[in-house]
Design a protein around this motif. Structure first.
Motif, PDB file in Angstrom:
ATOM      1  N   PRO A  23       0.840  -1.191   0.000  1.00  0.00           N
ATOM      2  CA  PRO A  23       0.000   0.000   0.000  1.00  0.00           C
ATOM      3  C   PRO A  23       0.881   1.249   0.000  1.00  0.00           C
ATOM      4  O   PRO A  23       1.884   1.299   0.714  1.00  0.00           O
ATOM      5  CB  PRO A  23      -0.791  -0.121   1.304  1.00  0.00           C
ATOM      6  CG  PRO A  23      -0.004  -1.045   2.171  1.00  0.00           C
ATOM      7  CD  PRO A  23       0.995  -1.764   1.337  1.00  0.00           C
ATOM      8  N   TYR A  27      -5.122   6.387   3.383  1.00  0.00           N
ATOM      9  CA  TYR A  27      -6.398   5.776   3.014  1.00  0.00           C
ATOM     10  C   TYR A  27      -7.188   6.631   2.033  1.00  0.00           C
ATOM     11  O   TYR A  27      -7.957   6.094   1.228  1.00  0.00           O
ATOM     12  CB  TYR A  27      -7.228   5.540   4.273  1.00  0.00           C
ATOM     13  CG  TYR A  27      -6.508   4.729   5.324  1.00  0.00           C
ATOM     14  CD1 TYR A  27      -6.490   3.340   5.268  1.00  0.00           C
ATOM     15  CD2 TYR A  27      -5.824   5.352   6.376  1.00  0.00           C
ATOM     16  CE1 TYR A  27      -5.819   2.585   6.228  1.00  0.00           C
ATOM     17  CE2 TYR A  27      -5.152   4.609   7.345  1.00  0.00           C
ATOM     18  CZ  TYR A  27      -5.151   3.232   7.262  1.00  0.00           C
ATOM     19  OH  TYR A  27      -4.479   2.490   8.207  1.00  0.00           O
ATOM     20  N   GLY A  30      -3.908   7.628  -1.918  1.00  0.00           N
ATOM     21  CA  GLY A  30      -2.923   6.575  -2.111  1.00  0.00           C
ATOM     22  C   GLY A  30      -3.285   5.640  -3.246  1.00  0.00           C
ATOM     23  O   GLY A  30      -4.144   5.931  -4.076  1.00  0.00           O
ATOM     24  N   CYS A  31      -2.610   4.497  -3.279  1.00  0.00           N
ATOM     25  CA  CYS A  31      -2.855   3.476  -4.290  1.00  0.00           C
ATOM     26  C   CYS A  31      -2.351   2.151  -3.731  1.00  0.00           C
ATOM     27  O   CYS A  31      -1.825   2.101  -2.617  1.00  0.00           O
ATOM     28  CB  CYS A  31      -2.167   3.817  -5.612  1.00  0.00           C
ATOM     29  SG  CYS A  31      -0.367   3.970  -5.480  1.00  0.00           S
ATOM     30  N   ALA A  32      -2.516   1.079  -4.491  1.00  0.00           N
ATOM     31  CA  ALA A  32      -2.196  -0.248  -3.976  1.00  0.00           C
ATOM     32  C   ALA A  32      -1.538  -1.095  -5.056  1.00  0.00           C
ATOM     33  O   ALA A  32      -2.109  -1.312  -6.120  1.00  0.00           O
ATOM     34  CB  ALA A  32      -3.462  -0.926  -3.463  1.00  0.00           C
ATOM     35  N   SER A  87     -11.558  -2.155  -2.390  1.00  0.00           N
ATOM     36  CA  SER A  87     -10.820  -1.174  -3.197  1.00  0.00           C
ATOM     37  C   SER A  87     -10.882  -1.569  -4.665  1.00  0.00           C
ATOM     38  O   SER A  87     -11.327  -2.675  -5.013  1.00  0.00           O
ATOM     39  CB  SER A  87      -9.351  -1.097  -2.755  1.00  0.00           C
ATOM     40  OG  SER A  87      -9.234  -0.595  -1.439  1.00  0.00           O
ATOM     41  N   GLY A  91      -6.252   0.184  -6.379  1.00  0.00           N
ATOM     42  CA  GLY A  91      -6.548   1.197  -5.374  1.00  0.00           C
ATOM     43  C   GLY A  91      -6.831   2.546  -6.029  1.00  0.00           C
ATOM     44  O   GLY A  91      -7.420   2.620  -7.092  1.00  0.00           O
ATOM     45  N   GLN A 102      -8.531   3.761  -0.717  1.00  0.00           N
ATOM     46  CA  GLN A 102      -7.572   3.950  -1.812  1.00  0.00           C
ATOM     47  C   GLN A 102      -6.328   3.076  -1.711  1.00  0.00           C
ATOM     48  O   GLN A 102      -5.658   2.848  -2.725  1.00  0.00           O
ATOM     49  CB  GLN A 102      -7.151   5.424  -1.895  1.00  0.00           C
ATOM     50  CG  GLN A 102      -8.272   6.345  -2.339  1.00  0.00           C
ATOM     51  CD  GLN A 102      -7.793   7.751  -2.657  1.00  0.00           C
ATOM     52  OE1 GLN A 102      -6.648   7.966  -3.054  1.00  0.00           O
ATOM     53  NE2 GLN A 102      -8.676   8.729  -2.496  1.00  0.00           N
ATOM     54  N   SER A 103      -6.008   2.568  -0.519  1.00  0.00           N
ATOM     55  CA  SER A 103      -4.740   1.852  -0.361  1.00  0.00           C
ATOM     56  C   SER A 103      -4.919   0.358  -0.108  1.00  0.00           C
ATOM     57  O   SER A 103      -3.975  -0.320   0.296  1.00  0.00           O
ATOM     58  CB  SER A 103      -3.914   2.479   0.770  1.00  0.00           C
ATOM     59  OG  SER A 103      -4.643   2.479   1.989  1.00  0.00           O
ATOM     60  N   CYS A 204      -1.524  -0.195   8.634  1.00  0.00           N
ATOM     61  CA  CYS A 204      -0.521  -0.542   7.627  1.00  0.00           C
ATOM     62  C   CYS A 204       0.154  -1.861   8.016  1.00  0.00           C
ATOM     63  O   CYS A 204       0.542  -2.049   9.173  1.00  0.00           O
ATOM     64  CB  CYS A 204       0.543   0.551   7.536  1.00  0.00           C
ATOM     65  SG  CYS A 204      -0.047   2.101   6.826  1.00  0.00           S
ATOM     66  N   CYS A 211       3.419   3.157   3.299  1.00  0.00           N
ATOM     67  CA  CYS A 211       2.040   3.250   3.790  1.00  0.00           C
ATOM     68  C   CYS A 211       1.949   4.254   4.934  1.00  0.00           C
ATOM     69  O   CYS A 211       2.840   4.310   5.786  1.00  0.00           O
ATOM     70  CB  CYS A 211       1.577   1.869   4.249  1.00  0.00           C
ATOM     71  SG  CYS A 211      -0.128   1.762   4.823  1.00  0.00           S
ATOM     72  N   CYS A 261       2.598   5.788  -7.332  1.00  0.00           N
ATOM     73  CA  CYS A 261       1.309   5.456  -7.936  1.00  0.00           C
ATOM     74  C   CYS A 261       1.346   5.501  -9.471  1.00  0.00           C
ATOM     75  O   CYS A 261       0.554   4.816 -10.124  1.00  0.00           O
ATOM     76  CB  CYS A 261       0.209   6.362  -7.392  1.00  0.00           C
ATOM     77  SG  CYS A 261      -0.141   6.081  -5.634  1.00  0.00           S
TER      78      CYS A 261
END
Length: 268
Positions: A23, A27, A30-32, A87, A91, A102-103, A204, A211, A261
């Motif tokens: 992550p 939250y 962010g992105c994953a 998500s 993400g 988002q994460s 996290c 994260c 990201c």
């Protein structure tokens, strides 16, 4: 790319990356990387609203949901869980709805006790959860059960969980009803909405350097804070004439997100 609206780019992704699960960011910004998909149907769960393609998350989130579903299946009248939005595959900001998720560390759990775990795709699009609130969220209604209390307690007692969002009346009801260990109540936080589902947020994972955790909840069980929410619902304070006008909501661009990201978007 950095000036482009991030929700359109992430919302167009159909699959996660094959990279190591990570992550990035917070939250709500962010992105994953390396997300995995919660199976559409399992022994004790069903993912809902499949057309949204939001049943992706960090592996720890998927494991948590499966673990919680098994505990739910042991409750009287529950066959498991109906799982709402988690998500997107990579993400990032969503094209509609949530600002968070988002994460890969958020999951919405429906308040509706599943009677069937063999719903078709069409049924999952059209069935509705059940609202448990009364008086705009100041109280629970007659659909609230001890099973809801026990399910939220099981979720909050999991060490992976950072906090859970639910409508204020539910938190107050649990505060009134809990006669044993109250430490888990600290993680249950009142928030607007959240009467058709509750929102679980994981911390996290260990070693996830990119994260960003949310600040921990204040010390104590949080029951007095929930009482204040209820009082403000029943007797809203007068508006502050000197309060600044809220700024228009600005959609996030790629430049607002962690630098990793862009790589997540471009990875297969």
């Amino acid at each position: 790319m950095r000036g482009k609206e991030a929700r359109q780019l992430f919302g167009a992704q159909q699959r996660g990356t094959s990279n190591r699960p990570q992550p990035f960011g917070g939250y709500a910004k962010g992105c994953a990387d390396g997300s995995v998909q919660l199976a559409e149907t399992g022994p004790t769960w069903q993912a809902m609203r499949l057309s949204r393609n939001r049943n992706w998350a960090h592996p720890e989130t998927v494991d948590f949901v499966q673990d919680l579903s098994r505990k739910a299946a042991a409750l009287p009248g529950w066959k498991g869980l109906y799982v709402g939005d988690m998500s997107q595959p990579k993400g990032g900001p969503m094209t509609s709805g949530h600002r968070s998720h988002q994460s890969g560390l958020d999951a919405d759990i429906w308040m509706l006790a599943p009677k069937s775990l063999s719903l078709s795709r069409s049924e999952r699009e059209n069935i509705s959860s059940v609202s448990l609130r009364r008086a705009n969220g100041a109280y629970t209604n007659d659909k609230w059960t001890r099973q809801h209390h026990e399910l939220l307690k099981a979720a909050a007692s999991d060490p992976r969980v950072a906090r859970i969002f639910v409508f204020p009346g539910a938190k107050v009801q649990m505060c009134n009803d809990e006669k044993g260990d109250r430490s888990w109540l600290r993680k249950i936080r009142p928030w607007w909405g959240h009467h058709y589902h509750f929102h679980v947020r994981l911390s996290c994972p260990k070693g996830a350097r990119g994260c960003v955790n949310q600040a921990p909840p204040p010390a104590g069980d949080g029951c007095a804070d929930a009482d204040r929410w209820v009082r403000d619902i029943l007797n809203p304070p007068p508006p502050d004439p000197n309060a600044p006008k809220p700024k228009p909501r600005r959609e996030l661009t790629m430049a607002d997100l962690p630098g990793q990201c862009v790589n997540v978007l471009q990875s297969n």
